[in-house]
Write a protein that holds these residues in place. Structure first.
Motif, short mmCIF file in Angstrom:
data_model
loop_
_atom_site.label_atom_id
_atom_site.label_comp_id
_atom_site.label_asym_id
_atom_site.label_seq_id
_atom_site.Cartn_x
_atom_site.Cartn_y
_atom_site.Cartn_z
N LEU A 1 43.90 6.29 60.36
CA LEU A 1 42.73 5.45 60.58
C LEU A 1 42.68 4.95 62.02
O LEU A 1 41.61 4.88 62.64
CB LEU A 1 42.73 4.28 59.60
N GLU A 2 43.82 4.57 62.56
CA GLU A 2 43.87 4.09 63.95
C GLU A 2 43.45 5.17 64.94
O GLU A 2 42.89 4.88 66.00
CB GLU A 2 45.29 3.62 64.28
N ASP A 3 43.69 6.43 64.59
CA ASP A 3 43.31 7.54 65.46
C ASP A 3 41.85 7.96 65.26
O ASP A 3 41.41 8.96 65.84
CB ASP A 3 44.22 8.75 65.20
N GLY A 4 41.13 7.21 64.41
CA GLY A 4 39.72 7.51 64.20
C GLY A 4 39.43 8.51 63.11
O GLY A 4 38.28 8.94 62.94
N GLY A 5 40.45 8.90 62.34
CA GLY A 5 40.25 9.89 61.30
C GLY A 5 40.19 9.29 59.91
O GLY A 5 40.17 8.06 59.74
N ARG A 6 40.15 10.16 58.94
CA ARG A 6 40.20 9.78 57.53
C ARG A 6 41.34 10.56 56.88
O ARG A 6 41.64 11.68 57.29
CB ARG A 6 38.91 10.14 56.80
N PRO A 7 41.99 10.01 55.85
CA PRO A 7 43.04 10.77 55.17
C PRO A 7 42.50 12.08 54.63
O PRO A 7 41.41 12.14 54.06
CB PRO A 7 43.47 9.82 54.04
N GLY A 8 43.29 13.14 54.79
CA GLY A 8 42.93 14.44 54.22
C GLY A 8 43.36 14.53 52.76
O GLY A 8 43.87 13.58 52.17
N VAL A 9 43.18 15.68 52.19
CA VAL A 9 43.47 15.88 50.77
C VAL A 9 44.94 15.59 50.46
O VAL A 9 45.26 14.87 49.51
CB VAL A 9 43.10 17.32 50.33
N ARG A 10 45.85 16.12 51.27
CA ARG A 10 47.27 15.89 51.01
C ARG A 10 47.62 14.41 51.13
O ARG A 10 48.39 13.86 50.34
CB ARG A 10 48.13 16.74 51.95
N ALA B 1 47.05 15.89 38.45
CA ALA B 1 46.28 16.42 39.57
C ALA B 1 47.10 16.38 40.86
O ALA B 1 47.03 17.31 41.68
CB ALA B 1 44.98 15.63 39.74
N CYS B 2 47.90 15.33 41.04
CA CYS B 2 48.78 15.28 42.21
C CYS B 2 49.75 16.46 42.21
O CYS B 2 49.96 17.11 43.25
CB CYS B 2 49.57 13.97 42.22
N GLY B 3 50.34 16.73 41.07
CA GLY B 3 51.28 17.84 40.99
C GLY B 3 50.63 19.18 41.28
O GLY B 3 51.21 20.04 41.96
N ARG B 4 49.40 19.34 40.79
CA ARG B 4 48.68 20.60 41.04
C ARG B 4 48.41 20.79 42.53
O ARG B 4 48.59 21.88 43.07
CB ARG B 4 47.37 20.58 40.24
N GLU B 5 48.00 19.72 43.20
CA GLU B 5 47.72 19.83 44.63
C GLU B 5 49.00 20.05 45.43
O GLU B 5 49.05 20.90 46.33
CB GLU B 5 47.00 18.56 45.11
N LEU B 6 50.05 19.32 45.10
CA LEU B 6 51.31 19.46 45.84
C LEU B 6 51.92 20.84 45.66
O LEU B 6 52.60 21.35 46.56
CB LEU B 6 52.29 18.39 45.37
#
Length: 389
Positions: free
Chosen positions: A298-307, A367-372
C-alpha cells in the motif's frame, strides 16, 4: 479518487489510550455480559478516548490508522474484554468505510456531530434494494448486527433489483426494527441482534457498491476494499483473546505453585503449555508478517495481489483455529476453576463464538489451499471465494 494516495499512519496515541482503559473495561465486563451490551461508562470512555475514530478517514477528522496500528488497538481492547474489542472493531470498520465510500451528502450529515457516529449492521447476506427516484427502497432481515444497541445508523447489504449489483446501504437507526433475539453462548455483551428494515428509502449518496476499493476520502487503507479491511478486525481480535487466555492460565498456575497435586508441578502441563505458547505465537507472527507485507504494498501505491490476499485470509483462518485450540487447552488445564462462571469460562465461550464468523469459515481455507497449490490460475478473490478474473 483519493487526494491522499499513500498510507496514513495515526501514531501510538490511540493504542496508549486503549491500554489505559483496560481497568475500566475489565471492571464492567461482567455487567456488560449480563445486560447483553456494553455498559454506558465503557461506551462513553471509548468515545472520550477517540477510539471510535480509529478507522475514520483523516480528512473527516479521524485517525485513519494503518492496518498494523488497527491490529494493535483491536488486540489491546480484545485482551481487556473480547466483547468490547468486537464491538469496536465492527463499528469502526463500518464508520470508516462509510466515511471513505459514501457520497458527500451522506458524509456531511453522518459525520456532522461532535462524536464519531456508531454504525452497526451486517454485510454478508443481502436484503433487497429496489431502485427508486435517486435512491433505493430497502427491505430485508439481517443477523448479527454487533454493537447495534449503541448505534445511530445501520449498515446493511442490499441486492439491487434488476441488476447484478450489491450495495451497502446506510440508514438511520430509526428505520431499524430490532428483533430482540440475542441469546447466545459467547460474545454476549456485543448485542449482535438480528434486525429488519421494511421499505426504508435510502438516497443514493447513502450507498456504495459492496466491492468498491477506490475511496472518495482518505488514503491507501481504503484501497483494500471492505472485505479485506474486515480481515484486520478479526485478526486483531483473535490476537488479543488468545494472548489473554494464555496469560490467565499462567497466572492460575503460578498462584497454585507449591501446593501438592496442582498443575504447576505437572510435567504434562509444562509440555502442553509450551506447545500452546509456540502454536499461538507462530500464528500471531504470521498475522503480523502478512499485514506488514500488505502495508509495504500500500505504501508503494499498489494493491495486494491474489497471493497476498490469499495469505491475509490464511493468516486469519490459521490464528482463529489456533485460538480455539488454545481455548480448549486453557479451559481443560484450568480444571474446576475454569468450569465455574468467571473470566476463563467467558474467554472460552467468546473464543468459540468469534471463531464461527464467516471470515474464518472452512470454505475460505479450502480456497486458500487451492490457490497456494497453484490450482486456481487466472482466478481472483471475490469476497470469500476465488472466481475467474
Amino acid at each position: 479518487m483519493s487526494d491522499t494516495p499513500r498510507l496514513h499512519r495515526a501514531g501510538p496515541a490511540l493504542l496508549e489510550r486503549a491500554r489505559e482503559l483496560r481497568p475500566l473495561i475489565e471492571r464492567e465486563a461482567a455487567a456488560a455480559e449480563e445486560r447483553g451490551r456494553l455498559t454506558e461508562p465503557v461506551v462513553d470512555a471509548l468515545h472520550d478516548a477517540g477510539l471510535f475514530t480509529v478507522w475514520i478517514p483523516a480528512p473527516l477528522g479521524g485517525a485513519e490508522s494503518a492496518p498494523t496500528e488497527l491490529l494493535a488497538v483491536f488486540e489491546e481492547l480484545s485482551y481487556a474484554d473480547p466483547s468490547t474489542g468486537w464491538v469496536v472493531m465492527a463499528t469502526t470498520l463500518e464508520n470508516g468505510t462509510a466515511g471513505a465510500y459514501l457520497g458527500d451528502d451522506a458524509v456531511e450529515r453522518i459525520f456532522a456531530g461532535p462524536r464519531a457516529p456508531l454504525i452497526a449492521g451486517q454485510g454478508t447476506r443481502p436484503g433487497t434494494a429496489v431502485p427508486e427516484n435517486g435512491g433505493f427502497r430497502l427491505s430485508g432481515q439481517w443477523s448479527f448486527a454487533s454493537g447495534m444497541p449503541h448505534a445511530q445508523y445501520a449498515h446493511s447489504l442490499g441486492a439491487v433489483e434488476g441488476s447484478d449489483e450489491v450495495h451497502i446501504c446506510v440508514t438511520p437507526i430509526e428505520d431499524v426494527k430490532p428483533l430482540g433475539n440475542w441469546d447466545v453462548l459467547g460474545l454476549r455483551a456485543t448485542g449482535s441482534i438480528d434486525y429488519a428494515i421494511e421499505g426504508a428509502f435510502v438516497p443514493e449518496s447513502y450507498t456504495h457498491v459492496f466491492t468498491l476499493d477506490e475511496p472518495l476520502r482518505g488514503g491507501a487503507l481504503y484501497r483494500l476494499g471492505l472485505v479485506d479491511q474486515a480481515l484486520i478486525c478479526h485478526s486483531g481480535w483473535a490476537l488479543g483473546v488468545g494472548r489473554r487466555l494464555l496469560d490467565e492460565l499462567a497466572r492460575h498456575a503460578a498462584a497454585r505453585s507449591g501446593r501438592p497435586g496442582q498443575i504447576a508441578a505437572s510435567d504434562a502441563f509444562h509440555t502442553g503449555f509450551a506447545r500452546a505458547e509456540a502454536a499461538f505465537r507462530a500464528a500471531s507472527a504470521l498475522v503480523r508478517q502478512t499485514w506488514a507485507d500488505a502495508e509495504r504494498i500500500l505504501e508503494d501505491g499498489g494493491r495486494p495481489g491474489v497471493r497476498q490476499e490469499t495469505m491475509l485470509r490464511l493468516a486469519l483462518n490459521h490464528i482463529t483455529s489456533t485460538l480455539t485450540d488454545t481455548a480448549r487447552f486453557c479451559y481443560a488445564a484450568g480444571g474446576t476453576s475454569a468450569l465455574r462462571d468467571g473470566l476463563t469460562q467467558r474467554l472460552f465461550r467468546d473464543a468459540h463464538a468469534g471463531a464461527a464468523h464467516i471470515t474464518s469459515g472452512p470454505q475460505v481455507l479450502a480456497a486458500c489451499g487451492r490457490e497456494l497449490a497453484g490450482l486456481a490460475p487466472g482466478e481472483s478473490w471475490v469476497v470469500f471465494g476465488l472466481e475467474p478474473a
